[in-house]
Scaffold this active site. Structure first.
Site, PDB file in Angstrom:
ATOM      1  N   PHE A   1      21.443  38.681  47.505  1.00  0.00           N
ATOM      2  CA  PHE A   1      21.648  39.352  48.793  1.00  0.00           C
ATOM      3  C   PHE A   1      20.528  38.910  49.712  1.00  0.00           C
ATOM      4  O   PHE A   1      19.347  39.034  49.338  1.00  0.00           O
ATOM      5  CB  PHE A   1      21.573  40.876  48.648  1.00  0.00           C
ATOM      6  N   GLU A   2      20.882  38.410  50.864  1.00  0.00           N
ATOM      7  CA  GLU A   2      19.871  38.150  51.889  1.00  0.00           C
ATOM      8  C   GLU A   2      20.572  38.307  53.226  1.00  0.00           C
ATOM      9  O   GLU A   2      21.677  37.800  53.402  1.00  0.00           O
ATOM     10  CB  GLU A   2      19.361  36.693  51.839  1.00  0.00           C
ATOM     11  N   ILE A   3      19.934  39.023  54.143  1.00  0.00           N
ATOM     12  CA  ILE A   3      20.329  38.910  55.545  1.00  0.00           C
ATOM     13  C   ILE A   3      19.062  38.412  56.206  1.00  0.00           C
ATOM     14  O   ILE A   3      17.993  39.025  56.029  1.00  0.00           O
ATOM     15  CB  ILE A   3      20.774  40.262  56.143  1.00  0.00           C
TER      16      ILE A   3
ATOM     17  N   HIS B   1      11.978  31.662  47.950  1.00  0.00           N
ATOM     18  CA  HIS B   1      12.155  32.339  49.247  1.00  0.00           C
ATOM     19  C   HIS B   1      11.151  33.480  49.417  1.00  0.00           C
ATOM     20  O   HIS B   1      10.588  33.675  50.490  1.00  0.00           O
ATOM     21  CB  HIS B   1      13.566  32.934  49.351  1.00  0.00           C
TER      22      HIS B   1
END
Ligand code: GDP
Ligand code: MN
Length: 385
Positions: free
Chosen positions: A277-279, A314
Site C-alpha cells: 500500500f502506498e499513496i 522506499h
C-alpha cells in the site's frame, strides 16, 4: 466343494459391486467445462431472457472523472492475478473510486490478455491504461555476475528465506524500487496509489486522499508498517551509510532517521512502511536525491545477490529525504494484505468499516506504527508547544 463354490460366487459378487460403485462415482464427478456450458445454454433457452450488453461498461466517458488531483492507481500485476485483483478492485470502487473515477494504470512484464482487460474494464467507469514494462528494466544488468547470482539464489532458497530463490521476485522488487515511476504512462501524473491483487479495503473513504496529501504537502503515506527479515538485506544499511557519507547534501535535516534507527544511524532497526500500500508523490521518486540513491544501491547488486525489497528501500529513502510532516499514516483507510491488517480503532471510524479492530496489527511487537505515532506526536508537541 459346495462351500468353495459359494466363496467363489461371493468374490465375483463383491467384484461386481465394486465395479458398479466405480462406474457410478466416476459418473457423478463434475461434467467437463464444455458440458457445463452446454447446460447453461439450455438454461438460457428455457428462460428465454436475452443477455444484453451492459451499456455503462462499454462507453467509457473521460469527463466523468470527479477527483481533481493529477493521480492514478498503479498496479504491477501478472495476468494470472486477475481474479484476485477483481475482488480488490470491487472493494476499491465501492469504498472509494465510484465517486472519484481516478484512472488505473496496470503494468506487466508481458502483454495483458484480452480477458484481463475485459474483466478489469467491467469493474469501473474510470479510464484504464495497460502498460508493458521495457525489457531492459526487467532483466539482469550486465554488471551483475550471473554465476554468483545463481549461487546466491540457491543459498537463500536453501536457507528458507521467503522468495529466496526467485529471480522474478527480485525483478519485481527492483522495478518497484527504481522504475515504476519512470513508466511513460505515469508521466502525466503527480500522485499514485499502489494496489496489489488480493488486498482488502474495509472502510468508506469519503475524502480524496490524493487531494489531501497534495494540500498538506505530504509525499508518502502508509497504513501498515513492520520489521524486515534481516537475511534479505545483510549489506543494505552499510550501503545506505556509504551513500549518506558520499552525498550528505541530499539528506533532509528535519528527517525521520529516528524511525529507522534506534542508535542515531549506526544500525538499521528493520522498520519499514509496507509498500504494497502506498499513496504518494511520484516526484519524490523522480527527485535527483532518490534517482542517485537508487542507482547507488542498484550498482552494489543487492537487489540480485541479496533480496532487497522495495519496502525497506522506499522507507529508508522517505525517512532520509523527507521532512517529518511529509510522511503520513492513513489511519482512516482500513486495509489488509495477508497476513497483516490495519483496522481503525476509533468508533466513529469503525462505523464506516467492516474489519475486526481486535485483529489490528498496529501495536503488535513486529509493527513499527506505534513507534511512528510516538515519534510524530513528540515532534508535533515540540513544534506546536
Ligand atoms: P508479496 O506481496 O511480497 O508476497 O509479493 P506479490 O507476489 O504480491 O508481488 C508483489 C506485486 O508484484 C503484486 O502486485 C504482483 O502481482 C506483482 N508481481 C510479482 N511478480 C510479478 C511478475 O513476475 N510479473 C508481474 N507482471 N507482476 C509481478
Ligand atoms: Mn502481495
Amino acid at each position: 466343494m459346495i462351500r468353495r463354490t459359494n466363496i467363489k460366487y461371493l468374490v465375483v459378487a463383491l467384484a461386481v459391486i465394486y465395479l458398479l460403485h466405480l462406474y457410478f462415482t466416476t459418473n457423478n464427478s463434475q461434467p467437463s467445462l464444455s458440458e457445463q456450458s452446454e447446460s447453461y445454454e439450455k438454461l438460457k433457452f428455457k428462460l428465454e431472457i436475452p443477455i444484453k450488453e451492459d451499456p455503462v461498461h462499454n462507453n467509457f466517458n473521460h469527463t466523468r472523472q470527479i477527483g481533481k488531483a493529477k493521480a492514478c492507481f498503479v498496479i504491477l500485476i501478472r495476468n494470472g492475478d486477475l481474479h484476485e485483483f477483481r475482488a480488490t478492485m470491487r472493494q476499491l470502487e465501492d469504498r472509494f473510486n465510484h465517486k472519484y473515477n481516478y484512472p488505473y494504470v496496470f503494468l506487466n512484464d508481458v502483454p495483458f490478455t484480452e480477458e484481463f482487460k475485459k474483466f478489469t474494464r467491467a469493474l469501473t467507469n474510470a479510464k484504464i491504461e495497460y502498460g508493458l514494462i521495457p525489457k531492459k528494466q526487467w532483466s539482469v544488468p550486465d554488471y551483475i555476475d550471473t554465476e554468483l547470482l545463481e549461487e546466491r539464489l540457491e543459498e537463500l532458497e536453501d536457507d528458507g528465506v521467503m522468495y529466496g530463490g526467485s529471480l522474478s521476485y527480485r525483478h519485481m522488487c527492483r522495478y518497484e524500487s527504481g522504475f515504476f515511476f519512470r513508466h511513460k504512462l505515469l508521466d502525466k501524473y503527480d500522485y499514485y496509489w499502489r494496489v496489489e491483487p488480493g488486498v482488502q479495503f474495509y472502510c468508506n473513504i469519503d475524502f480524496d486522499p490524493f487531494a489531501y496529501i497534495r494540500d498538506h504537502d505530504i509525499k508518502y503515506t502508509f497504513t501498515v508498517s513492520l520489521r524486515e527479515y534481516p537475511e534479505t538485506i545483510p549489506t543494505l544499511w552499510k550501503t545506505v551509510k556509504e551513500f549518506i557519507k558520499k552525498y550528505p547534501q541530499y539528506i533532509e535535516k528535519d528527517n525521520l532517521m529516528e524511525f529507522i534507527s534506534d542508535d542515531n544511524g549506526k544500525t538499521y532497526n528493520l522498520c519499514h512502511f509496507w509498500s504494497n500500500f502506498e499513496i504518494g508523490d511520484l516526484n519524490l521518486w523522480r527527485s535527483e536525491a532518490y534517482l542517485k540513491f537508487f542507482d547507488y544501491l542498484d550498482r552494489k547488486g543487492g537487489f540480485f545477490y541479496e533480496r532487497w525489497g522495495d519496502a525497506p528501500v522506499h522507507s529508508i529513502a522517505a525517512a532520509l529525504f523527507l521532512k517529518k510532516h511529509q510522511v503520513h499514516f492513513f489511519n482512516e483507510i482500513g486495509y489488509k494484505h495477508e497476513p497483516f491488517m490495519h483496522c481503525p480503532r476509533e468508533e466513529k471510524l469503525q462505523l464506516k468499516c467492516h474489519c475486526d479492530p481486535n485483529k489490528n496489527f498496529d501495536f503488535d511487537s513486529y509493527s513499527c506504527t506505534g513507534k511512528f505515532i510516538d515519534l510524530v506526536s513528540k515532534w508535533k508537541h515540540e513544534k506546536f508547544r
